[in-house]
Design a protein around this motif. Structure first.
Motif, short mmCIF file in Angstrom:
data_model
loop_
_atom_site.label_atom_id
_atom_site.label_comp_id
_atom_site.label_asym_id
_atom_site.label_seq_id
_atom_site.Cartn_x
_atom_site.Cartn_y
_atom_site.Cartn_z
N SER A 1 0.90 -0.79 -0.38
CA SER A 1 0.26 0.29 -0.06
C SER A 1 1.13 1.06 0.18
O SER A 1 2.09 0.88 -0.08
N TYR B 1 -9.51 -5.42 9.05
CA TYR B 1 -10.84 -4.18 9.34
C TYR B 1 -11.48 -3.98 7.77
O TYR B 1 -10.90 -4.77 6.86
N TYR B 2 -12.29 -3.49 7.76
CA TYR B 2 -12.43 -3.07 6.59
C TYR B 2 -12.88 -1.51 6.07
O TYR B 2 -12.99 -0.67 6.95
N ASP B 3 -12.94 -1.67 4.96
CA ASP B 3 -12.34 -0.10 4.14
C ASP B 3 -13.67 0.71 3.97
O ASP B 3 -14.74 -0.39 4.13
N ALA B 4 -13.56 2.05 3.74
CA ALA B 4 -14.96 2.42 3.36
C ALA B 4 -16.03 1.85 2.84
O ALA B 4 -17.02 1.43 2.24
N ASP B 5 -15.33 1.17 1.36
CA ASP B 5 -16.10 0.46 0.47
C ASP B 5 -16.56 -1.15 1.21
O ASP B 5 -17.20 -1.76 0.21
N GLN C 1 -14.43 -3.02 1.64
CA GLN C 1 -13.35 -4.41 1.55
C GLN C 1 -12.22 -4.66 2.69
O GLN C 1 -11.97 -3.97 3.80
N GLN D 1 -9.01 -5.79 4.83
CA GLN D 1 -7.52 -5.00 4.29
C GLN D 1 -7.06 -5.56 5.62
O GLN D 1 -7.71 -6.25 6.80
N ARG E 1 -2.90 1.49 9.40
CA ARG E 1 -3.40 2.93 8.92
C ARG E 1 -2.34 3.60 9.86
O ARG E 1 -1.79 3.68 10.51
N GLY F 1 -17.66 5.70 6.04
CA GLY F 1 -17.98 3.98 5.75
C GLY F 1 -18.96 2.71 5.40
O GLY F 1 -20.22 3.92 5.18
N ILE G 1 -15.39 7.32 8.93
CA ILE G 1 -13.81 7.12 8.86
C ILE G 1 -12.86 7.69 9.81
O ILE G 1 -12.45 8.57 9.57
N GLU H 1 -9.43 8.82 9.35
CA GLU H 1 -9.09 10.41 8.28
C GLU H 1 -8.92 11.77 9.13
O GLU H 1 -8.62 12.32 7.82
#
Length: 537
Positions: free
Chosen positions: A26, A77-81, A83, A85, A234, A524, A530, A533
């Protein structure tokens, strides 16, 4: 500004049994653990008072969930979409023995500096699964070999520590999809010395930590600061979170407009007509993973057996969802057609029995009359909710529609706080239909079905039990073919539509906003900002 009804895009999920998780590169590679705050400052956000102590496997409501997710990091963990990670896990793969083999990073630590080891996951999961400990998320471990709600055992045979940074899980083919949920977070050894005390002053391994011993002022606020020991994938772009407990969303929205609150994650119904004009590009209006329902306990008189099925269907068909969504929610929700969410894989609007979720006053009266032939209904129906949230207006509207469309006397039953409301739901003493719903813990249909409707499951506050439903869920979760999994889950939902342990109302759109003091605000897949960020201007 009134908008047309919100549209939801489907988040594609990995086929059951096909998931292999490994670390990937990443933009942060090479900089892990620095967590440099680019904007600094403390971000103020709204929450509700957590119902219980901050123990991940005992937290089943949104207020506590936001805090727990900030304090901990799981295997993934799950990202904003939505998915998946990598979090603490370096890899999660099926080995030659058909077991999920989990390898951890060797640099993860709790906020007190102690290492995060394989045993910290295994011990936490065994503690949560042990019925003697009575934790809210106990049944999230039901698909691990050796789990039994009836046995008071200290360890499940399906969890084996291989070495300090490796353990195996003997579980269903889809199990790895769930591992970003908070029930699966690790616990440090110190937690087991006094779990109640630990829940008031927890030590996690996540992006934030509590700001001192008095960080949690009950019913007022929680103060979190950036966790300098965090070394995960992160970054934290602020110095911490001031989580403010509000008695109502109207008060929170007023603070947002006045610049006294940085981020609000739900707009009150009183502001639906104006919040997009008022906030402009600081308003959010998008799809979400929230389903709102009305649940009726299986133990209530007149709501059992065939009489109960008739009355539940009548109540459902006496609700004009379109009218409520247009008038109260300004078109920000979508009428429900199933028991999941349009943002998860396997959603459909073509289930057999879905006509019970459509307004039909004549049919509703007919079904209620048929139920009266079995056993006449006398008295009134109270519809319960908490008054410190945004739900009182539509609960009153539902009660009015039942009065008008069924001729049944109905009125709201209001609880002063969300925790008090949850306590009575769990103890089965509400005495009538109550507001319920589900915000996805992980992006999968099983998450909307098993916890709420499987016999004896953790959030089954309607005390529903149907062996055929349980059987179909089990067959679906154990299937290695994705299409077969979806098919079984659809068949299970058709049983729910026949029995209606809960009455699906609508999929709730994500509405929110932020002040002029912050930037980089993203909501998210599960409608939660989130937090890490967000930057302060």
């Amino acid at each position: 500004m009134k908008r047309s009804r919100i549209g939801f895009g489907v988040i594609a999920m990995a086929a059951a049994g096909a998931l292999v998780l490994t670390s990937c590169s990443s933009s942060n590679e090479g900089d892990k653990g620095e967590g440099t705050a680019t904007g600094g400052g403390i971000i103020s956000v709204n929450i509700t008072e957590p119902q219980k102590g901050l123990i991940p496997a005992d937290t089943t409501e949104v207020g506590g969930g936001k805090v727990v997710d900030a304090l901990w990091e799981g295997l993934v963990y799950y990202d904003a979409d939505g998915q998946t990670q990598m979090g603490v896990a370096e890899s999660i793969e099926l080995n030659d023995d058909g077991l999920w083999e989990v390898k951890l990073r060797d640099d993860a630590v709790f906020s007190d500096g102690t290492p995060v080891l394989a045993k910290n996951f295994v011990d936490a999961w065994n503690y949560a699964a042990n019925p003697a400990n009575v934790l809210g998320n106990q049944t999230f471990f039901a698909d691990i070999a050796g789990f039994s709600e009836a046995d008071d055992k200290e360890a499940m045979e399906g969890l084996v520590v291989v070495d300090d940074h490796t353990f195996t899980i003997d579980a269903t083919p889809d199990f790895a999809d769930r591992l970003g949920y908070s029930a699966y977070y690790p616990l440090p050894d110190v937690a087991f010395e006094d779990m109640d005390a630990f829940g008031q002053n927890p030590i996690g391994n996540g992006l934030y930590k509590l700001d001192g011993d008095n960080a949690w002022k009950h019913d007022v606020e929680l103060n979190l600061v950036k966790n300098d020991t965090y070394v995960g994938p992160r970054e934290v772009a602020n110095d911490g979170l001031h989580m403010k407990v509000y008695a109502s969303l109207d008060a929170a929205y007023t603070d947002l407009e006045a610049g006294n609150l940085d981020v609000l994650d739900q707009i009150p119904d009183t502001a639906f007509d104006v919040f997009q004009d008022t906030l402009g590009d600081r308003a959010v209006f998008q799809g979400g993973a929230l389903l709102t329902t009305l649940t009726i306990s299986e133990n209530l008189e007149h709501f059992k057996g065939e009489e109960g099925k008739l009355r539940r269907a009548a109540l459902s068909m006496a609700i004009d969802r379109d009218e409520l969504i247009d008038v109260i929610f300004n078109g920000t929700n979508i009428p429900a057609t199933d028991f999941t969410s349009p943002v998860v894989d396997g959603y459909t609007d073509k289930l057999k029995g879905a006509e019970k979720l459509k307004f039909n006053a004549d049919e509703a009266k007919k079904l209620w009359a048929e139920a009266d032939e079995i056993s006449p209904f006398e008295g009134s129906i109270e519809v319960a909710t908490n008054s410190d949230g945004p739900h009182q207006v539509w609960i009153e509207a539902v009660a009015n529609q039942w009065n008008q469309n069924l001729g049944v006397e109905s009125a709201p039953k209001l609880y002063p706080t969300f925790p008090a409301f949850l306590d009575d739901r769990e103890q089965d003493v509400v005495g009538g239909p109550f507001r319920a719903g589900w915000q996805g813990d992980y992006p999968g249909a099983y998450n909307y079905l098993y916890p709420l409707y499987a016999t004896g499951s953790s959030s089954n506050h309607g005390f529903y039990a149907n062996p055929e439903f349980d059987k179909l869920l089990k067959e679906g979760v154990e299937a290695t073919d994705h299409e077969e999994t979806v098919k079984k889950f659809h068949e299970a939902q058709e049983i729910l539509l026949e029995d209606l342990p809960s009455i699906p109302l609508w999929y709730q759109g994500t509405t929110g906003g932020w002040s002029e003091s912050v930037d980089n605000v993203t909501f998210g897949w599960n409608s939660v900002p989130i937090f890490n960020e967000i930057t302060k201007k």
